[in-house]
Design a protein around this motif. Structure first.
Motif, PDB file in Angstrom:
ATOM      1  N   ASN A  13       2.974 -12.450  17.406  1.00  0.00           N
ATOM      2  CA  ASN A  13       3.705 -11.721  16.364  1.00  0.00           C
ATOM      3  C   ASN A  13       2.780 -11.141  15.291  1.00  0.00           C
ATOM      4  N   ASN A  14       1.459 -11.105  15.567  1.00  0.00           N
ATOM      5  CA  ASN A  14       0.515 -10.628  14.557  1.00  0.00           C
ATOM      6  C   ASN A  14       0.570  -9.112  14.411  1.00  0.00           C
ATOM      7  N   SER A  15       0.144  -8.638  13.247  1.00  0.00           N
ATOM      8  CA  SER A  15      -0.034  -7.196  13.029  1.00  0.00           C
ATOM      9  C   SER A  15      -1.439  -6.927  12.497  1.00  0.00           C
ATOM     10  N   GLY A  16      -2.388  -7.738  12.977  1.00  0.00           N
ATOM     11  CA  GLY A  16      -3.781  -7.554  12.580  1.00  0.00           C
ATOM     12  C   GLY A  16      -4.099  -8.241  11.270  1.00  0.00           C
ATOM     13  N   GLY A  17      -5.240  -7.848  10.684  1.00  0.00           N
ATOM     14  CA  GLY A  17      -5.642  -8.472   9.434  1.00  0.00           C
ATOM     15  C   GLY A  17      -7.045  -8.062   9.031  1.00  0.00           C
ATOM     16  N   ILE A  18      -7.651  -8.894   8.187  1.00  0.00           N
ATOM     17  CA  ILE A  18      -9.013  -8.655   7.701  1.00  0.00           C
ATOM     18  C   ILE A  18      -9.855  -9.897   7.971  1.00  0.00           C
ATOM     19  N   ILE A  19     -11.005  -9.699   8.605  1.00  0.00           N
ATOM     20  CA  ILE A  19     -11.975 -10.770   8.824  1.00  0.00           C
ATOM     21  C   ILE A  19     -12.862 -10.842   7.584  1.00  0.00           C
ATOM     22  N   ASN A  20     -12.963 -12.032   6.979  1.00  0.00           N
ATOM     23  CA  ASN A  20     -13.654 -12.172   5.699  1.00  0.00           C
ATOM     24  C   ASN A  20     -14.564 -13.403   5.732  1.00  0.00           C
ATOM     25  N   PRO A  21     -15.651 -13.360   6.506  1.00  0.00           N
ATOM     26  CA  PRO A  21     -16.464 -14.554   6.742  1.00  0.00           C
ATOM     27  C   PRO A  21     -17.111 -15.131   5.485  1.00  0.00           C
ATOM     28  N   ASP A  22     -17.348 -14.307   4.457  1.00  0.00           N
ATOM     29  CA  ASP A  22     -18.025 -14.790   3.254  1.00  0.00           C
ATOM     30  C   ASP A  22     -17.089 -14.927   2.064  1.00  0.00           C
ATOM     31  N   ASN A  23     -15.780 -14.911   2.302  1.00  0.00           N
ATOM     32  CA  ASN A  23     -14.767 -15.146   1.264  1.00  0.00           C
ATOM     33  C   ASN A  23     -14.868 -14.183   0.084  1.00  0.00           C
ATOM     34  N   HIS A  24     -15.129 -12.909   0.361  1.00  0.00           N
ATOM     35  CA  HIS A  24     -15.069 -11.904  -0.691  1.00  0.00           C
ATOM     36  C   HIS A  24     -13.604 -11.644  -1.052  1.00  0.00           C
ATOM     37  N   ILE A  25     -13.387 -11.044  -2.215  1.00  0.00           N
ATOM     38  CA  ILE A  25     -12.019 -10.749  -2.632  1.00  0.00           C
ATOM     39  C   ILE A  25     -11.599  -9.393  -2.078  1.00  0.00           C
ATOM     40  N   TYR A  26     -10.426  -9.367  -1.491  1.00  0.00           N
ATOM     41  CA  TYR A  26      -9.820  -8.123  -1.022  1.00  0.00           C
ATOM     42  C   TYR A  26      -8.516  -7.882  -1.777  1.00  0.00           C
ATOM     43  N   TYR A  27      -8.171  -6.614  -1.875  1.00  0.00           N
ATOM     44  CA  TYR A  27      -7.041  -6.213  -2.709  1.00  0.00           C
ATOM     45  C   TYR A  27      -6.043  -5.367  -1.924  1.00  0.00           C
ATOM     46  N   MET A  28      -4.783  -5.442  -2.324  1.00  0.00           N
ATOM     47  CA  MET A  28      -3.738  -4.580  -1.781  1.00  0.00           C
ATOM     48  C   MET A  28      -3.037  -3.899  -2.956  1.00  0.00           C
ATOM     49  N   LEU A  29      -3.223  -2.581  -3.059  1.00  0.00           N
ATOM     50  CA  LEU A  29      -2.680  -1.794  -4.169  1.00  0.00           C
ATOM     51  C   LEU A  29      -1.465  -1.006  -3.703  1.00  0.00           C
ATOM     52  N   SER A  30      -0.418  -0.960  -4.525  1.00  0.00           N
ATOM     53  CA  SER A  30       0.784  -0.182  -4.229  1.00  0.00           C
ATOM     54  C   SER A  30       0.774   1.122  -5.006  1.00  0.00           C
ATOM     55  N   GLU A  31       1.161   2.197  -4.334  1.00  0.00           N
ATOM     56  CA  GLU A  31       1.291   3.506  -4.956  1.00  0.00           C
ATOM     57  C   GLU A  31       2.669   4.084  -4.636  1.00  0.00           C
ATOM     58  N   VAL A  32       3.214   4.857  -5.563  1.00  0.00           N
ATOM     59  CA  VAL A  32       4.515   5.487  -5.377  1.00  0.00           C
ATOM     60  C   VAL A  32       4.330   6.929  -4.935  1.00  0.00           C
ATOM     61  N   TYR A  33       5.008   7.299  -3.856  1.00  0.00           N
ATOM     62  CA  TYR A  33       5.097   8.688  -3.424  1.00  0.00           C
ATOM     63  C   TYR A  33       6.551   9.111  -3.586  1.00  0.00           C
ATOM     64  N   ALA A  34       6.796  10.172  -4.359  1.00  0.00           N
ATOM     65  CA  ALA A  34       8.181  10.565  -4.621  1.00  0.00           C
ATOM     66  C   ALA A  34       8.290  12.063  -4.839  1.00  0.00           C
ATOM     67  N   VAL A  35       9.472  12.596  -4.513  1.00  0.00           N
ATOM     68  CA  VAL A  35       9.729  13.999  -4.821  1.00  0.00           C
ATOM     69  C   VAL A  35       9.856  14.136  -6.330  1.00  0.00           C
ATOM     70  N   GLU A  36       9.680  15.338  -6.814  1.00  0.00           N
ATOM     71  CA  GLU A  36       9.701  15.581  -8.247  1.00  0.00           C
ATOM     72  C   GLU A  36      11.000  15.078  -8.866  1.00  0.00           C
ATOM     73  N   GLY A  37      10.857  14.308  -9.951  1.00  0.00           N
ATOM     74  CA  GLY A  37      12.008  13.803 -10.686  1.00  0.00           C
ATOM     75  C   GLY A  37      12.552  12.490 -10.169  1.00  0.00           C
ATOM     76  N   LYS A  38      12.005  11.951  -9.068  1.00  0.00           N
ATOM     77  CA  LYS A  38      12.533  10.716  -8.483  1.00  0.00           C
ATOM     78  C   LYS A  38      11.567   9.538  -8.604  1.00  0.00           C
ATOM     79  N   GLY A  39      10.463   9.747  -9.284  1.00  0.00           N
ATOM     80  CA  GLY A  39       9.458   8.693  -9.372  1.00  0.00           C
ATOM     81  C   GLY A  39       9.952   7.418 -10.019  1.00  0.00           C
ATOM     82  N   ASN A  40      10.849   7.531 -10.997  1.00  0.00           N
ATOM     83  CA  ASN A  40      11.331   6.345 -11.701  1.00  0.00           C
ATOM     84  C   ASN A  40      12.240   5.473 -10.840  1.00  0.00           C
TER      85      ASN A  40
END
Length: 297
Positions: free
Chosen positions: A85-112
């Motif tokens: 049931n996996n969907s992949g991932g990130i191999i991190n052998p040296d325990n560095h920090i990884y980040y997941m950032l969210s961004e909004v994509y919206a038509v004009e006037g619908k961003g809120n």
């Protein structure tokens, strides 16, 4: 610091490759990314095969469902199970920090209409509240760390869709630290440089993967009975080397979870706040364990 929720244009038209749904299991299953956020060559082994990566680069490898073993340059080893049931991932052998950032994509006037969840995170000593998850897990499970765009692949400037009724969406991307700092400086004109050498190590983690199965401790006997059924099933998952164990036990685990809810609802009105909080945490923790596509061994 801005909330890192920029708006891009979502137009009607042909669906672009970059606009596919987050981590389509058919396209990212068994694919594991890795990167080198340091100034030295990264070396590590997976299943006794050597990997090497220059600074600032990213790569990926395929790992079939089953047991695997990773070893970093210092000789530290970690075994982990990749499930069907996996969907992949990130191999991190040296325990560095990884980040997941969210961004909004919206038509004009619908961003809120789209509000990514904000999290507290510290980067180079800067305390921020933005839609950003951070983890330094040795193997980062994309079932839980769900990135629409992987390491090294940029956010698109806009996405398109065939759905003319669509008004927008929230997309996510995985970053290592240097990639994230460059992105924020470029897109938001915010430099998160450390004020002192010590600040360069002041980075926080706001997402951890808990591989412990909770021991049920419910006061209500029926809720305790059903909770024990569920944790016994989860222990079978934990002990098994069958990569398809989830498919074989999912029906029983779903039924056990439903039975816990049904039993708990009958006593919830008379339960204490602490009891209800314990119930919520138990359901959350067992639900996360069921959802893992990768588990450390």
């Amino acid at each position: 610091m801005k909330t890192a929720a920029k708006l891009s244009v979502l137009t009607s038209g042909v669906l672009l490759l970059a606009a596919c749904d987050s981590l389509d299991p058919e396209s990212t299953k068994s694919e594991f990314w890795y990167s080198n956020p340091t100034s030295q060559t990264l070396t590590f082994k997976v299943d006794d095969k050597d990997y090497s990566l220059e600074p600032g680069k990213a790569g990926s490898l395929k790992l079939s469902p089953g047991m695997h073993k990773m070893q970093n340059a210092k000789g530290m080893q970690q075994s982990f199970m990749v499930y069907e049931n996996n969907s992949g991932g990130i191999i991190n052998p040296d325990n560095h920090i990884y980040y997941m950032l969210s961004e909004v994509y919206a038509v004009e006037g619908k961003g809120n209409s789209f509000k990514p969840t904000l999290y507290d995170v510290t980067i180079n000593g800067h305390e921020l509240q933005i839609p950003l998850r951070s983890t330094n897990a040795v193997v980062i499970d994309h079932n839980m760390f769900r990135c629409s765009y992987p390491l090294g692949e940029p956010f698109p400037s806009e996405i398109t869709t065939r759905d003319r009724k669509a008004t927008g969406n929230i997309k996510t991307k995985c970053f290592d630290k240097p990639e994230l700092l460059t992105y924020i400086a470029s897109e938001y004109s915010q430099k998160l440089d450390p004020a002192t050498p010590e600040d360069a190590t002041k980075d926080s983690i706001n997402l951890t993967f808990n591989y412990e199965i909770p021991e049920p401790a419910f006061k209500d006997s029926e809720t305790q009975k059903q909770a024990t059924k569920l944790t016994d099933l989860l222990k079978q998952v934990q002990a098994s080397d069958d990569a398809d164990i989830h498919d074989k036990l999912n029906k029983d685990m779903h039924q056990a979870t439903s039975d816990i809810v049904s039993a708990a609802v009958k006593t919830m009105s008379t339960s204490s706040v602490a009891d209800n909080e314990y119930y919520n945490e138990f359901i959350k923790q067992t639900g996360e364990y069921r959802a893992y596509g990768v588990i450390l061994k």
